[in-house]
Design an enzyme around this catalytic site. Structure first.
Site, PDB file in Angstrom:
ATOM      1  N   ASP A 321     -38.914   9.371 -21.272  1.00 32.23           N
ATOM      2  CA  ASP A 321     -39.745   9.971 -20.242  1.00 32.23           C
ATOM      3  C   ASP A 321     -40.414   8.852 -19.430  1.00 32.23           C
ATOM      4  OD1 ASP A 321     -40.988  12.493 -19.266  1.00 32.23           O
ATOM      5  OD2 ASP A 321     -42.833  11.459 -19.864  1.00 32.23           O
ATOM      6  N   GLU A 352     -35.874   8.419 -17.215  1.00 33.55           N
ATOM      7  CA  GLU A 352     -36.308   8.679 -15.844  1.00 33.55           C
ATOM      8  C   GLU A 352     -36.696   7.333 -15.231  1.00 33.55           C
ATOM      9  OE1 GLU A 352     -38.525  12.925 -15.692  1.00 33.55           O
ATOM     10  OE2 GLU A 352     -39.612  11.400 -16.806  1.00 33.55           O
TER      11      GLU A 352
END
Ligand code: CA
Length: 637
Positions: A321, A352
């Site tokens: 994340d 990400e």
């Protein structure tokens, strides 16, 4: 604290020694004194032992008991700068309900029956990643899961669930097998803070707010108090998914903590979190704090945690994340360590490649963001927001459109996505990835509108939305890169238009198994494309040579047309012809000489299964329906 004299590489946490002792160790160079507090329960206040800890040279506090304190709960009392904090162990491997008390655990007793033989299934030609939330997966009573396992890890251990338990329409794991995805990405399963583990069962959060980074979340366990149970049940889920033929990827959120009122901060204030130059709290996560991955002990903490989940829980990959909040150095150490421990590329890593805001990196650390893809070690992938937004419009502007729902001029972007933004563009300039192994190709994830909800905003007519959805799916699954999808995207998943449902009711977030059945035509369209893709090296090839397989024929007038070198696979088609038509009218064109078989079109993704010559055409004019894709395979003479 940044003094290398305090860089410590030895054991931390609670250790059960082979000769029957229990040793507690906490790293806190700044503490004046530390005590360990022992409890028999995670709920009563009664402390049965308090033991002062002794300080070692590297700032580690240690204390030892001559017996094995298995299943004993503990906390540290830490005195720093005149303040005293009572906190759980940042290194805890187990804890009681709601994170506060750590628990000494004998991990060897947490293995479910058969765990020693658990093995991830062999990988096929392609990895198709399916993003699932533990509670969303099995909450819907129509899913036919055992009542006591709805919303729990254990629901993954049910291989044969069916709609309403009628034994007819597969749900749950059986449905995933039917669909043909290969990797199950679990949204955060490490202990997070936003759901009361002893509160109402329907409490819901996505779980991007970690407290204990090395402990499974308790609200998915059948008993949140006994720290052994959540460990055994998560292992059972992983083992059952392996058995059913899936690999398991863990969504890891190391970039921030649920709150600064937590073990990392209380044991060593302001070491594990970034501070801005003017003394403010760095908040590039937009969640209140950023961990300082570039600091030695913080980087060590994250690296060891990843290795722990891979080793102890047999996790097959990690989705980071807000990876852009981590430094490239740490990500590369993680990649290399996983390669060393488990074999090159055996564990997937992707993340990400962005942040939610500015962050206060120290020591010229390089962000693991999209601008530094080529600084990342091979085998670290990134979510490709360019393809995502080119397909259907910006995630930040609801009304914005993309290629499938009416924006003109997107042909080049889509064509770049077909090559997974890899290799050299026509004209020689470099695209941003070196090869498709870097790129996660997707159109929706848990964030933002579901695909169907987005199309609802931009497109009135339902039948047109269905065509747009099919075109988006067809483009994703006939582009290079590693395909990824949000669970339920394939059955028109809706969150009632809510574009950030992280704490919306479970009724909004749960997978609706009746809808999965009602919209099975769309799911079957995805299913056919998935099955086809596994046979098409033109798309699943991840090598540096892969982008060279794609030869653009046309990128204009709403059309993207290309030929793809498909040699090297088991399929009978050495070459492919792919046409995407985003126009609201059919387009016709002549196709290259030879015999071609239609493999998929805008409504049927199983045409490649068809037998006989009636499905083959010779040197014909081809008509592609409005808002649809067509895939043809050359049939050898
Ligand atoms: Ca929790």
């Amino acid at each position: 604290m940044n003094d290398p004299a305090y860089h410590y590489d030895g054991p931390l946490g609670a250790e059960l020694t082979e000769d029957g002792r229990t040793v507690f160790r906490l790293w806190s160079p700044v503490a004046r004194w530390v005590k360990v507090l022992l409890y028999r329960s995670d709920t009563t206040d009664e402390i049965f032992r308090i033991c002062p800890m002794a300080r070692t040279e590297e700032g580690v506090w240690e204390c030892e008991f001559p017996t094995l304190l298995v299943n004993v709960y503990y906390q540290f009392e830490v005195n720093v700068d005149g303040e005293t904090y009572v906190t759980g162990d940042p290194q805890a491997k187990a804890c009681g309900a709601n994170s506060a008390r750590s628990m000494v655990v004998d991990l060897s007793t947490t293995d479910p029956e058969g765990w020693d033989r658990d093995k991830a299934p062999a990988r096929g030609t392609e990895d198709i990643i399916y993003e699932v939330h533990v509670k969303e997966f099995s909450w819907d009573s129509a899913g036919g899961f055992p009542e006591e396992w709805r919303g729990k890890y254990m629901a993954f251990t049910c291989p044969n669930t069916s709609l309403n338990g009628e034994g007819r329409v597969p749900t749950g794991v059986a449905y995933l097998k039917w669909l043909g995805v290969t990797h199950i990405q679990l949204m955060p399963v490490f202990d997070y803070g936003s759901v009361n583990e002893t509160g109402r069962q329907e409490a819901f959060n996505w779980g991007y707010d970690p407290v204990n980074y090395n402990v499974p979340e308790g609200s998915y366990a059948t008993d949140p108090h006994d720290g052994n149970v959540r460990i055994r049940e998560l292992k059972s889920a992983v083992m059952a998914l392996h058995k059913a033929g899936f690999r398991v990827i863990m969504d890891v959120v190391y970039n921030h903590s649920f709150s600064l009122d937590g073990p990392l901060q209380w044991t060593v204030p302001w070491y594990f979190y970034r501070v801005t130059e003017d003394g403010g709290i760095s908040n590039g996560s937009a969640c209140g704090n950023d961990t300082a991955s570039e600091r030695y002990m913080c980087g060590r903490f994250i690296l060891e945690s990843v290795l722990y989940w891979a080793e102890e829980y047999h996790m097959d990959g990690f989705r980071f994340d807000l990876m852009g909040l981590h430094d490239v150095g740490l990500m590369n150490r993680i990649r290399l360590s996983l390669n060393e421990w488990f074999g090159p590329g055996e564990k997937l890593i992707y993340g990400e490649p962005w942040r939610a805001g500015d962050t206060a990196f120290e020591n010229q650390a390089i962000s693991a963001d999209k601008g530094h893809v080529l600084d990342l070690a091979p085998g670290i992938g990134i979510f490709c927001d360019d393809t995502r937004d080119a397909l259907k419009g910006s995630v930040f502007e609801a009304a914005d459109t993309g290629y499938v729902n009416g924006k003109p001029g997107m042909e080049q972007e889509i064509a770049r996505g077909v090559r997974a933004w890899s290799g050299a563009a026509e004209g020689g300039s470099r695209l941003y990835a070196d090869n498709p192994d870097r790129i996660i190709t997707y159109v929706t994830a848990h964030d933002n509108h579901t695909l169907w909800d987005k199309l609802k905003v931009t497109t009135k007519e339902r039948s047109l939305r269905v065509r747009q959805n099919r075109l988006a799916a067809a483009i994703c699954l006939t582009s290079q890169g590693r395909p990824f999808m949000l669970s339920g995207e394939e059955f028109l998943r809706t969150k009632n238009g809510i574009d950030n449902a992280y704490r919306s009711p479970i009724a909004i977030n749960r997978l609706d198994w009746q809808r999965a059945y009602a919209e099975r035509d769309m799911a079957d369209y995805y299913r056919g494309l998935i099955a086809l893709r596994k046979r098409l090296p033109a798309f699943y090839d991840k090598s540096d040579a892969a982008p060279g397989r794609i030869h653009l024929v046309e990128t204009d007038r709403g059309i993207v047309c290309f030929l793809a070198d498909n040699r090297g696979g088991e399929g009978p088609w050495p070459e492919l012809l792919v046409i995407y038509n985003a126009n609201d009218h059919p387009v016709s064109d002549t196709i290259p000489e030879g015999r071609w078989q239609v493999l998929a079109d805008g409504t049927d993704s199983w045409r490649w299964k068809g037998q006989g010559t009636e499905r083959r055409m010779e040197c014909a004019t081809l008509t592609v329906a409005p808002v649809s894709a067509m895939v043809l395979g050359r049939v050898p003479e």
